[in-house]
Scaffold this motif. Structure first.
Motif, PDB file in Angstrom:
ATOM      1  N   GLY A  13       0.791  -1.237   0.030  1.00 47.97           N
ATOM      2  CA  GLY A  13      -0.147   0.091   0.098  1.00 47.97           C
ATOM      3  C   GLY A  13       0.868   1.196  -0.091  1.00 47.97           C
ATOM      4  O   GLY A  13       2.107   1.186  -0.299  1.00 47.97           O
ATOM      5  N   TRP A  14       0.276   2.240   0.144  1.00 52.65           N
ATOM      6  CA  TRP A  14       1.063   3.766   0.162  1.00 52.65           C
ATOM      7  C   TRP A  14       1.986   3.766   1.017  1.00 52.65           C
ATOM      8  O   TRP A  14       3.188   3.827   0.820  1.00 52.65           O
ATOM      9  CB  TRP A  14      -0.149   4.822   0.464  1.00 52.65           C
ATOM     10  CG  TRP A  14       0.381   6.215   0.184  1.00 52.65           C
ATOM     11  CD1 TRP A  14       1.716   6.682   0.075  1.00 52.65           C
ATOM     12  CD2 TRP A  14      -0.317   7.464  -0.334  1.00 52.65           C
ATOM     13  NE1 TRP A  14       1.658   7.998  -0.371  1.00 52.65           N
ATOM     14  CE2 TRP A  14       0.240   8.531  -0.412  1.00 52.65           C
ATOM     15  CE3 TRP A  14      -1.789   7.763   0.054  1.00 52.65           C
ATOM     16  CZ2 TRP A  14      -0.092   9.856  -0.540  1.00 52.65           C
ATOM     17  CZ3 TRP A  14      -2.167   8.827  -0.142  1.00 52.65           C
ATOM     18  CH2 TRP A  14      -1.256  10.020  -0.437  1.00 52.65           C
ATOM     19  N   LEU A  15       1.556   3.614   2.564  1.00 49.86           N
ATOM     20  CA  LEU A  15       2.758   3.647   3.586  1.00 49.86           C
ATOM     21  C   LEU A  15       3.350   2.356   3.721  1.00 49.86           C
ATOM     22  O   LEU A  15       4.798   2.394   3.657  1.00 49.86           O
ATOM     23  CB  LEU A  15       1.984   3.665   4.895  1.00 49.86           C
ATOM     24  CG  LEU A  15       1.839   5.127   5.521  1.00 49.86           C
ATOM     25  CD1 LEU A  15       1.334   6.157   4.445  1.00 49.86           C
ATOM     26  CD2 LEU A  15       1.131   5.219   6.910  1.00 49.86           C
ATOM     27  N   ARG A  39      -3.927  -8.894  -0.621  1.00 48.56           N
ATOM     28  CA  ARG A  39      -4.636  -9.822  -1.020  1.00 48.56           C
ATOM     29  C   ARG A  39      -4.672 -10.209  -2.281  1.00 48.56           C
ATOM     30  O   ARG A  39      -4.974 -11.312  -2.822  1.00 48.56           O
ATOM     31  CB  ARG A  39      -6.153  -9.265  -0.663  1.00 48.56           C
ATOM     32  CG  ARG A  39      -6.559  -9.216   0.837  1.00 48.56           C
ATOM     33  CD  ARG A  39      -7.724  -8.350   0.985  1.00 48.56           C
ATOM     34  NE  ARG A  39      -7.728  -6.786   0.434  1.00 48.56           N
ATOM     35  CZ  ARG A  39      -8.461  -6.008   0.361  1.00 48.56           C
ATOM     36  NH1 ARG A  39      -9.632  -6.038   1.013  1.00 48.56           N
ATOM     37  NH2 ARG A  39      -8.150  -4.806   0.046  1.00 48.56           N
ATOM     38  N   SER A  40      -4.090  -9.177  -3.250  1.00 51.20           N
ATOM     39  CA  SER A  40      -4.135  -9.409  -4.623  1.00 51.20           C
ATOM     40  C   SER A  40      -2.958 -10.448  -5.128  1.00 51.20           C
ATOM     41  O   SER A  40      -3.026 -10.727  -6.126  1.00 51.20           O
ATOM     42  CB  SER A  40      -4.110  -8.305  -5.368  1.00 51.20           C
ATOM     43  OG  SER A  40      -3.462  -7.164  -4.655  1.00 51.20           O
ATOM     44  N   ASN A  56      -1.600 -14.182   5.790  1.00 54.24           N
ATOM     45  CA  ASN A  56      -0.949 -13.026   6.594  1.00 54.24           C
ATOM     46  C   ASN A  56      -0.491 -14.020   7.984  1.00 54.24           C
ATOM     47  O   ASN A  56       0.635 -13.668   8.497  1.00 54.24           O
ATOM     48  CB  ASN A  56      -2.082 -12.352   7.379  1.00 54.24           C
ATOM     49  CG  ASN A  56      -2.562 -11.343   6.122  1.00 54.24           C
ATOM     50  OD1 ASN A  56      -1.478 -10.660   5.476  1.00 54.24           O
ATOM     51  ND2 ASN A  56      -3.546 -10.868   6.148  1.00 54.24           N
ATOM     52  N   VAL A  70      -2.518  -2.075   6.860  1.00 55.08           N
ATOM     53  CA  VAL A  70      -3.639  -1.968   6.445  1.00 55.08           C
ATOM     54  C   VAL A  70      -4.642  -1.069   6.836  1.00 55.08           C
ATOM     55  O   VAL A  70      -4.586  -0.365   7.865  1.00 55.08           O
ATOM     56  CB  VAL A  70      -4.772  -3.314   6.519  1.00 55.08           C
ATOM     57  CG1 VAL A  70      -3.796  -4.648   5.939  1.00 55.08           C
ATOM     58  CG2 VAL A  70      -5.106  -3.782   7.763  1.00 55.08           C
ATOM     59  N   ARG A  71      -5.660  -0.796   6.173  1.00 52.11           N
ATOM     60  CA  ARG A  71      -6.659   0.271   6.627  1.00 52.11           C
ATOM     61  C   ARG A  71      -7.306  -0.075   7.664  1.00 52.11           C
ATOM     62  O   ARG A  71      -7.607  -1.471   7.860  1.00 52.11           O
ATOM     63  CB  ARG A  71      -7.552   0.911   5.485  1.00 52.11           C
ATOM     64  CG  ARG A  71      -6.960   1.477   4.464  1.00 52.11           C
ATOM     65  CD  ARG A  71      -7.626   1.869   3.301  1.00 52.11           C
ATOM     66  NE  ARG A  71      -7.228   2.469   2.220  1.00 52.11           N
ATOM     67  CZ  ARG A  71      -7.458   3.502   1.293  1.00 52.11           C
ATOM     68  NH1 ARG A  71      -8.880   3.706   1.366  1.00 52.11           N
ATOM     69  NH2 ARG A  71      -6.702   3.588   0.385  1.00 52.11           N
ATOM     70  N   LEU A  90       0.277   0.765  11.948  1.00 52.97           N
ATOM     71  CA  LEU A  90       0.406   2.214  11.396  1.00 52.97           C
ATOM     72  C   LEU A  90      -1.136   2.623  11.469  1.00 52.97           C
ATOM     73  O   LEU A  90      -1.456   3.886  10.921  1.00 52.97           O
ATOM     74  CB  LEU A  90       0.741   2.333  10.082  1.00 52.97           C
ATOM     75  CG  LEU A  90       2.012   1.427   9.832  1.00 52.97           C
ATOM     76  CD1 LEU A  90       2.589   1.701   8.283  1.00 52.97           C
ATOM     77  CD2 LEU A  90       3.212   2.071  10.820  1.00 52.97           C
ATOM     78  N   ALA A  92      -4.575   4.278  12.073  1.00 54.07           N
ATOM     79  CA  ALA A  92      -4.978   5.329  12.972  1.00 54.07           C
ATOM     80  C   ALA A  92      -6.236   5.001  13.489  1.00 54.07           C
ATOM     81  O   ALA A  92      -7.115   4.248  13.213  1.00 54.07           O
ATOM     82  CB  ALA A  92      -5.555   6.472  11.816  1.00 54.07           C
TER      83      ALA A  92
HETATM   84  N1  LIG Z   1      -1.998   7.273   3.910  1.00 51.39           N
HETATM   85  C1  LIG Z   1      -1.653   8.235   4.817  1.00 51.39           C
HETATM   86  O1  LIG Z   1      -1.307   9.349   4.745  1.00 51.39           O
HETATM   87  C2  LIG Z   1      -1.599   7.676   6.524  1.00 51.39           C
HETATM   88  C3  LIG Z   1      -1.089   8.370   7.423  1.00 51.39           C
HETATM   89  C4  LIG Z   1      -1.052   7.886   8.625  1.00 51.39           C
HETATM   90  C5  LIG Z   1      -1.394   6.736   8.995  1.00 51.39           C
HETATM   91  N2  LIG Z   1      -2.085   5.933   7.990  1.00 51.39           N
HETATM   92  C6  LIG Z   1      -2.613   4.547   8.226  1.00 51.39           C
HETATM   93  O2  LIG Z   1      -1.793   3.610   7.462  1.00 51.39           O
HETATM   94  C7  LIG Z   1      -2.413   2.607   7.063  1.00 51.39           C
HETATM   95  C8  LIG Z   1      -2.297   2.123   5.619  1.00 51.39           C
HETATM   96  O3  LIG Z   1      -2.865   3.552   4.986  1.00 51.39           O
HETATM   97  P1  LIG Z   1      -2.385   3.255   3.304  1.00 51.39           P
HETATM   98  O4  LIG Z   1      -3.009   4.700   3.015  1.00 51.39           O
HETATM   99  O5  LIG Z   1      -1.259   3.065   3.038  1.00 51.39           O
HETATM  100  O6  LIG Z   1      -3.618   2.205   2.637  1.00 51.39           O
HETATM  101  P2  LIG Z   1      -3.518   1.711   1.362  1.00 51.39           P
HETATM  102  O7  LIG Z   1      -2.677   2.490   0.308  1.00 51.39           O
HETATM  103  O8  LIG Z   1      -4.998   1.355   0.928  1.00 51.39           O
HETATM  104  O9  LIG Z   1      -2.712   0.283   1.645  1.00 51.39           O
HETATM  105  C9  LIG Z   1      -3.268  -0.834   2.249  1.00 51.39           C
HETATM  106  C10 LIG Z   1      -2.742  -1.971   1.998  1.00 51.39           C
HETATM  107  O10 LIG Z   1      -3.365  -3.337   2.472  1.00 51.39           O
HETATM  108  C11 LIG Z   1      -3.511  -4.360   1.589  1.00 51.39           C
HETATM  109  N3  LIG Z   1      -4.575  -4.988   2.358  1.00 51.39           N
HETATM  110  C12 LIG Z   1      -5.971  -4.771   2.740  1.00 51.39           C
HETATM  111  N4  LIG Z   1      -6.341  -5.995   3.139  1.00 51.39           N
HETATM  112  C13 LIG Z   1      -5.464  -6.612   3.596  1.00 51.39           C
HETATM  113  C14 LIG Z   1      -5.416  -8.284   4.169  1.00 51.39           C
HETATM  114  N5  LIG Z   1      -6.490  -8.386   4.607  1.00 51.39           N
HETATM  115  N6  LIG Z   1      -4.019  -8.755   3.945  1.00 51.39           N
HETATM  116  C15 LIG Z   1      -3.216  -8.173   3.560  1.00 51.39           C
HETATM  117  N7  LIG Z   1      -3.049  -7.026   3.041  1.00 51.39           N
HETATM  118  C16 LIG Z   1      -4.284  -6.200   2.831  1.00 51.39           C
HETATM  119  C17 LIG Z   1      -3.838  -3.642   0.462  1.00 51.39           C
HETATM  120  O11 LIG Z   1      -3.823  -4.382  -0.854  1.00 51.39           O
HETATM  121  P3  LIG Z   1      -4.647  -5.535  -1.387  1.00 51.39           P
HETATM  122  O12 LIG Z   1      -5.820  -4.331  -1.784  1.00 51.39           O
HETATM  123  O13 LIG Z   1      -3.965  -5.866  -2.594  1.00 51.39           O
HETATM  124  O14 LIG Z   1      -4.862  -6.344  -0.321  1.00 51.39           O
HETATM  125  C18 LIG Z   1      -3.158  -2.069   0.413  1.00 51.39           C
HETATM  126  O15 LIG Z   1      -1.945  -2.798  -0.208  1.00 51.39           O
HETATM  127  C19 LIG Z   1      -3.719   2.924   7.589  1.00 51.39           C
HETATM  128  O16 LIG Z   1      -4.228   1.963   8.774  1.00 51.39           O
HETATM  129  C20 LIG Z   1      -3.988   4.310   7.997  1.00 51.39           C
HETATM  130  O17 LIG Z   1      -4.942   4.539   8.928  1.00 51.39           O
HETATM  131  C21 LIG Z   1      -2.045   6.431   6.794  1.00 51.39           C
END
Ligand SMILES: NC(=O)c1ccc[n+]([C@@H]2O[C@H](COP(=O)([O-])OP(=O)(O)OC[C@H]3O[C@@H](n4cnc5c(N)ncnc54)[C@H](OP(=O)(O)O)[C@@H]3O)[C@@H](O)[C@H]2O)c1
Length: 261
Positions: A13-15, A39-40, A56, A70-71, A90, A92
């Motif tokens: 994912g992003w982070l 998951r993909s 996992n 993950v979110r 990570l 929130a």
């Molecule tokens: N983005 C920010 O600015 C930010 C800032 C602070 C904190 N955070 C926290 O960081 C976390 C991640 O945020 P993000 O923005 O990086 O989200 P994201 O880009 O949506 O990444 C989430 C990743 O999790 C994977 N995923 C989802 N369900 C899964 C599962 N059951 N098993 C394994 N992988 C799984 C997704 O891939 P697939 O869809 O391929 O499974 C995706 O690669 C969140 O909890 C958020 O609260 C984010």
């Protein structure tokens, strides 16, 4: 180089993806010691030697330290048993106790990076719940230093508050830049010039603050008693700082209440 194995659930994912890329680029650990999951089941990071899995629990079993990236709404459906391991979350708005209860982890670290992990410019505060050995604390610090700066905080609530501050990364500057550009256009400045001027203020001129004290900078500019002083006075008369305080409290309240689905 560190010999521990790091697993990142949501490591594409992003982070999670940015952290995975940075720990490899900075050779914090050998590529064979990095396991990522999604998951993909596909991602270019797998071509760089990291092990990509979709199971996992397999990731948890192979890893010494596990990052959950993950979110928040996907956390409840993560079915992992991390008994005896350290989990870094990570996410929130999900409390350390809830993570311990669901994963059986020996210790949980809550860390709050921001979107600037992508350019290795995040600030990541982190908090340890439970006994975490000094070597693991040092590992946590080094992981987050791969994507910017990091510091341990002593209260979990600081993580919820800082989620609304540094966790928002570029959000406040983006709002300021948009407001400056919109107001300039409303005052008749051509759009392209308004955008260039606003971007310069937020992205370029602000680089001076990397090496200068912000309050001293304000004092020095206000001392001219000219244009800048008048503009900043209007901001403070409009209760700018109180509005910032309210914004941070509103965000922190959401983090404290929890984002779990
Ligand atoms: N983005 C920010 O600015 C930010 C800032 C602070 C904190 N955070 C926290 O960081 C976390 C991640 O945020 P993000 O923005 O990086 O989200 P994201 O880009 O949506 O990444 C989430 C990743 O999790 C994977 N995923 C989802 N369900 C899964 C599962 N059951 N098993 C394994 N992988 C799984 C997704 O891939 P697939 O869809 O391929 O499974 C995706 O690669 C969140 O909890 C958020 O609260 C984010």
């Amino acid at each position: 180089m560190i010999n521990e194995t790091l697993g990142i659930i949501g490591g594409t994912g992003w982070l999670g993806g940015a952290i995975a890329k940075a720990v490899l680029a900075k050779a914090l650990l050998p590529a064979g010691n990095l396991v990522i999951s999604n998951r993909s089941g596909s991602h270019p990071l797998a071509q760089q030697g990291a092990c990509l899995v979709t199971d996992n629990q397999d990731l948890v079993d192979r890893s010494d330290v596990i990052i959950i990236a993950v979110r928040p709404e996907h956390f409840t459906s993560l079915n992992i048993n991390a008994t005896g391991k350290t989990v870094i979350s990570l996410m929130a708005g999900i409390k350390a106790q809830a993570i311990i209860a669901q994963t059986s982890a020996a210790a949980v670290v809550r860390a709050m990076p921001n979107a600037a992990v992508e350019i290795e410019q995040s600030f990541t505060p982190w908090y340890c719940a439970g006994e975490v050995e000094a070597t693991t604390r040092s590992f946590v610090q080094r992981v987050f230093e791969c994507v910017g700066t990091a510091a341990e905080v002593q209260e979990e609530d600081f993580i919820d508050y800082l989620s609304a501050l540094s966790g928002t990364g570029p959000a406040f500057p983006a709002l300021l830049m948009t407001a400056l550009a919109n107001q300039a256009m409303a005052a008749g400045i051509p759009g392209d010039i308004a955008q260039l001027a606003a971007k310069n203020v937020v992205v370029n001129s602000s680089q001076l603050l990397a090496s200068r004290d912000a309050q001293q900078m304000i004092d020095a500019l206000v001392a001219y008693r000219g244009v800048t002083a008048a503009a900043l006075l209007a901001m403070s008369q409009g209760c700018f700082e109180e509005q910032i305080g309210r914004a941070l409290q509103e965000g922190a309240a959401v983090a404290r209440k929890g984002l779990q689905a």
